[in-house]
Scaffold this active site. Structure first.
Site, PDB file in Angstrom:
ATOM      1  N   SER A 112      13.656  46.380   7.571  1.00 30.85           N
ATOM      2  CA  SER A 112      12.358  46.657   7.679  1.00 30.85           C
ATOM      3  C   SER A 112      11.626  48.010   8.226  1.00 30.85           C
ATOM      4  CB  SER A 112      11.650  45.839   8.925  1.00 30.85           C
ATOM      5  OG  SER A 112      12.633  46.242   9.997  1.00 30.85           O
TER       6      SER A 112
ATOM      7  N   ASP B 264       5.876  49.633  17.397  1.00 28.88           N
ATOM      8  CA  ASP B 264       6.268  48.419  17.639  1.00 28.88           C
ATOM      9  C   ASP B 264       7.249  48.175  18.643  1.00 28.88           C
ATOM     10  OD1 ASP B 264       8.003  47.955  15.964  1.00 28.88           O
ATOM     11  OD2 ASP B 264       6.702  46.607  14.683  1.00 28.88           O
TER      12      ASP B 264
ATOM     13  N   HIS C 189      10.164  49.568  15.596  1.00 28.51           N
ATOM     14  CA  HIS C 189      10.218  50.461  14.687  1.00 28.51           C
ATOM     15  C   HIS C 189       9.132  51.820  15.199  1.00 28.51           C
ATOM     16  CE1 HIS C 189      10.022  46.407  12.665  1.00 28.51           C
ATOM     17  NE2 HIS C 189      11.043  47.185  11.957  1.00 28.51           N
TER      18      HIS C 189
END
Length: 370
Positions: free
Chosen positions: A44, A335, A338
């Site tokens: 991600s 977040d 990340h």
């Protein structure tokens, strides 16, 4: 028009079309591109929309993700650009289309493809509880699925070999194998079955096989990013395993074992394959420098996410239509997991022009010129 003239013009048009296709590996990505293409594999941290098309909890195709990105929410797990986006900017490449995007064929493939998948890891079972995702193994298979069409676009094996040898591979793996596997007992038994040293070796052995699989099809320029200081992300700080003002040292020590092994692997791969170049990206050192010296880089918020809920905004990650912080450029983390675009801009620039301590043995700019 006589049949003779018709054949003559058909031959001319065939020649022109072939010439255009052969030039596309440079022209389609812009005259200033330093390499013909980039192929990105990872999780991600660099996924730019693959999980949008999978049955997965791990998605970011909703606001406020992409709040600072010119296309809005795309599936990037960030408020703006990822490190791969930054490298594309610096190399003069277009942003890479995700592998799962509809209509990904023809010349759209020529500038490169992003195969990264949120929750994906080096091990196939990593992140399984979050739903569908492409593991490293599947991402390599997905790349191989594109090879035949690339060969046709290139006009044959020889042109394809030259194109692949000049292209850059970026691989960002390992984080999920810890936070969505080893650090999740009893969902995963790996921490019962392996010591941290044994687990790092297990990951590196699996990783090596897939790196060599990509090498075997003709790719020659590899950037292998190490794992960042996971013990400092809001998700881990929120675990309560450490005082509020400290990172989780035991987690950082675990990923340190992986990083040391990855750097050694890069040295070994360069020795064993002199016709290729493998680069170790010191993500841990670069991000650690930002965390230790935030004011130097303009950051004022080190431990909390900009978007999320709970302790350090790290217990529940950024939900749809959450209201994020306004001072995003001052936050290190976007977040629970990340970094912000502001951090990615720094990491991307350091990857591109950084010294050997950041990128070993060469940086991405030097790699592109080899």
């Amino acid at each position: 028009m006589s049949s003779k003239n018709a054949v003559h013009w058909l031959l001319i048009w065939h020649f022109i079309a072939t010439f255009v296709i052969l030039q596309c590996s440079s022209q389609v990505v812009g005259e200033e591109s330093q390499v013909p293409a980039m192929f990105a594999f990872g999780d991600s941290l660099i996924d730019d929309g693959n999980n949008n098309y999978l049955s997965s909890i791990a998605k970011a195709n909703y606001y406020p993700y992409g709040i600072d990105f010119f296309q809005g929410p795309t599936g990037r797990f960030c408020n703006g650009k990822t490190v791969v986006d930054v490298l594309c900017d610096l190399l003069g490449l277009p942003y890479l289309p995700p592998y799962t995007s509809p209509g990904l064929n023809g010349t759209r493939l020529l500038g490169g493809v992003n195969y990264a998948s949120a929750a994906g890891g080096i091990l196939d079972e990593t992140g399984q509880y979050l739903g569908e995702r492409f593991s490293l193994n599947q991402q390599v298979l997905n790349f191989e699925n594109n090879l035949n069409e690339l060969k046709t676009l290139m006009g044959g094996e020889r042109n394809l070999s030259q194109y692949l040898a000049r292209s850059i591979v970026v691989m960002v793996f390992g984080s999920n194998d810890y936070i969505n596997n080893y650090l999740l007992p009893p969902q995963y038994a790996t921490s019962y079955n392996y010591t941290p040293e044994e687990y790092a070796n297990l990951l590196l052995n699996h990783y090596t096989r897939q790196i060599l699989a990509l090498y075997s099809v003709g790719l020659r320029k590899f950037v292998l990013a190490g794992v960042g200081p996971l013990g400092c992300i809001p998700n881990q700080r929120a675990s309560g395993l450490t005082p509020a003002d400290r990172c989780v040292d035991q987690v950082n020590q675990m990923v340190g074992l992986f990083n040391v092994g990855l750097r050694s692997l890069v040295q070994q791969l360069n020795t064993d394959h002199p016709g290729a170049i493998f680069v170790y990206g010191n993500t841990y050192g670069a991000l650690g420098d930002i965390l230790n010296n935030p004011s130097t880089y303009g950051f004022t918020v080190v431990e909390r996410g900009c978007c999320g809920l709970g302790r350090f905004q790290g217990q529940i990650t950024c939900l749809p239509f959450s209201v994020p912080c306004l001072n995003r450029s001052q936050h290190i983390f976007w977040d629970a997991f990340h970094p912000t675009q502001a951090v990615n801009l720094i990491l991307g620039q350091r990857a591109f022009t950084g010294p050997p301590n950041d990128m070993y043995p060469v940086n991405v700019q030097q790699l592109a010129q080899l």
